[in-house]
Design a protein around this motif. Structure first.
Motif, short mmCIF file in Angstrom:
data_model
loop_
_atom_site.label_atom_id
_atom_site.label_comp_id
_atom_site.label_asym_id
_atom_site.label_seq_id
_atom_site.Cartn_x
_atom_site.Cartn_y
_atom_site.Cartn_z
N GLU A 232 30.63 39.29 38.06
CA GLU A 232 31.06 38.33 39.07
C GLU A 232 32.49 37.86 38.79
O GLU A 232 33.28 37.65 39.71
N LYS A 233 32.83 37.69 37.51
CA LYS A 233 34.20 37.29 37.16
C LYS A 233 35.19 38.37 37.60
O LYS A 233 36.26 38.06 38.12
N GLN A 234 34.83 39.65 37.37
CA GLN A 234 35.71 40.75 37.75
C GLN A 234 35.86 40.81 39.25
O GLN A 234 36.95 41.08 39.78
N GLN A 235 34.75 40.57 39.97
CA GLN A 235 34.81 40.58 41.43
C GLN A 235 35.73 39.49 41.96
O GLN A 235 36.48 39.70 42.91
N LYS A 236 35.67 38.31 41.33
CA LYS A 236 36.55 37.21 41.74
C LYS A 236 38.01 37.58 41.50
O LYS A 236 38.88 37.32 42.34
N THR A 237 38.28 38.19 40.33
CA THR A 237 39.66 38.59 40.01
C THR A 237 40.16 39.62 41.00
O THR A 237 41.28 39.52 41.51
N ASN A 238 39.33 40.64 41.30
CA ASN A 238 39.72 41.68 42.24
C ASN A 238 39.97 41.11 43.63
O ASN A 238 40.89 41.54 44.33
N LEU A 239 39.14 40.15 44.04
CA LEU A 239 39.30 39.55 45.36
C LEU A 239 40.63 38.81 45.46
O LEU A 239 41.30 38.87 46.50
N GLU A 240 41.03 38.14 44.38
CA GLU A 240 42.32 37.45 44.38
C GLU A 240 43.47 38.45 44.49
O GLU A 240 44.45 38.21 45.20
N ILE A 241 43.35 39.58 43.79
CA ILE A 241 44.40 40.62 43.84
C ILE A 241 44.48 41.22 45.24
O ILE A 241 45.56 41.38 45.81
N ILE A 242 43.31 41.55 45.81
CA ILE A 242 43.26 42.13 47.15
C ILE A 242 43.86 41.17 48.17
O ILE A 242 44.63 41.57 49.05
N THR A 243 43.52 39.89 48.04
CA THR A 243 44.04 38.88 48.96
C THR A 243 45.57 38.84 48.90
O THR A 243 46.25 38.80 49.94
N GLY A 244 46.13 38.87 47.69
CA GLY A 244 47.58 38.84 47.54
C GLY A 244 48.25 40.06 48.17
O GLY A 244 49.29 39.94 48.83
#
Length: 259
Positions: free
Chosen positions: A146-158
């Motif tokens: 879940e932590k990795q998914q949150k990190t990836n979502l922030e990167i994708i959003t940017g």
């Protein structure tokens, strides 16, 4: 003589029961087990949906009111996150659930990472220490996931926001195809800066071209072959030469020559 365990038992960790209450611990463990098998992925999280009536099939020894109290208790603690936003119809009041493992870890003060010898000894005759260790490991893996998914979502959003700003588009961050493309490139070792270089080079070439501007989209820019080719294009473009502007030095001692 029949064995007591002639069907699948409901397991509960003593650590959870002490911290959260017995009913809450049983509910949380069962939800965690269901989430590990759930295919429902939305907004970067795994979900499981059930009505209280359906939950009662899994907990036949409780009334629906008891089940709802346990769930609501965990929701108030923010350990369980619930939503009805993913139901196909608004009249459908089925709840969707996920576990916030970060909140759970904070509440348990990380006591769940590894079972203690005392816990293993107490549970050995019931279902074995190895089983408890597996459950603890699965909690840890799910929390890291879940932590990795949150990190990836922030990167994708940017990345998507950068593309929208440069290309004057309105692509959605939660588009599954777009997320798959970006995640695939990230797994190949490309960086956020690489994405920006690809976006910059194609925007400079296509934005003012009526025939090509429609290709300023994730499916074109971030596809496996195109992305590498476009990135190489960006690398081949020489960086502009930076000219150093020399400051003007005024000589106040100099004046007109005497006639």
């Amino acid at each position: 003589m029949k064995l007591l365990l002639n069907e699948s038992p409901l397991l509960v960790l003593p650590t959870l029961a002490v911290k959260l209450g017995l009913n809450e611990a049983i509910v949380l463990q069962q939800l965690h087990f269901r989430l590990l098998q759930s295919p429902l992925k939305y907004d970067g999280f795994t979900w499981y949906h059930h009505t209280y009536t359906k939950w009662r099939e899994q907990f036949p020894f409780w009334s629906e009111k008891t089940i709802s109290r346990a769930f609501l208790s965990l929701e108030r603690k923010r350990i369980i996150v619930s939503s009805q936003a993913y139901n196909a119809m608004k009249v459908n009041k089925t709840k969707w659930y996920r576990i916030d493992y970060d909140v759970l870890s904070h509440i348990l003060e990380r006591q769940i990472d590894l079972p203690t010898e005392t816990v293993c000894e107490e549970q050995k005759e019931q279902f074995g220490c190895n089983e408890e260790t597996k459950m603890a490991d699965s909690v840890k893996k799910e929390r890291n996931k879940e932590k990795q998914q949150k990190t990836n979502l922030e990167i994708i959003t940017g990345i998507i926001h950068y593309l929208n700003a440069k290309a004057h588009k309105e692509f959605r961050v939660n588009n599954q195809a777009t997320k798959r493309l970006i995640n695939a490139r990230l797994q190949e070792g490309y960086t956020v800066e690489d994405f920006k270089k690809v976006i910059d080079v194609k925007v400079s070439q296509w934005l003012n071209n009526k025939e090509m501007r429609s290709y300023l989209r994730p499916s074109t820019l971030f596809s496996p072959t195109n992305f590498e080719n476009y990135l190489n294009e960006a690398r081949d473009i020489p960086s502009p030469v930076k000219r150093t502007i020399q400051p003007i030095v005024l000589d106040y001692n100099a004046g007109e020559e005497d006639e």
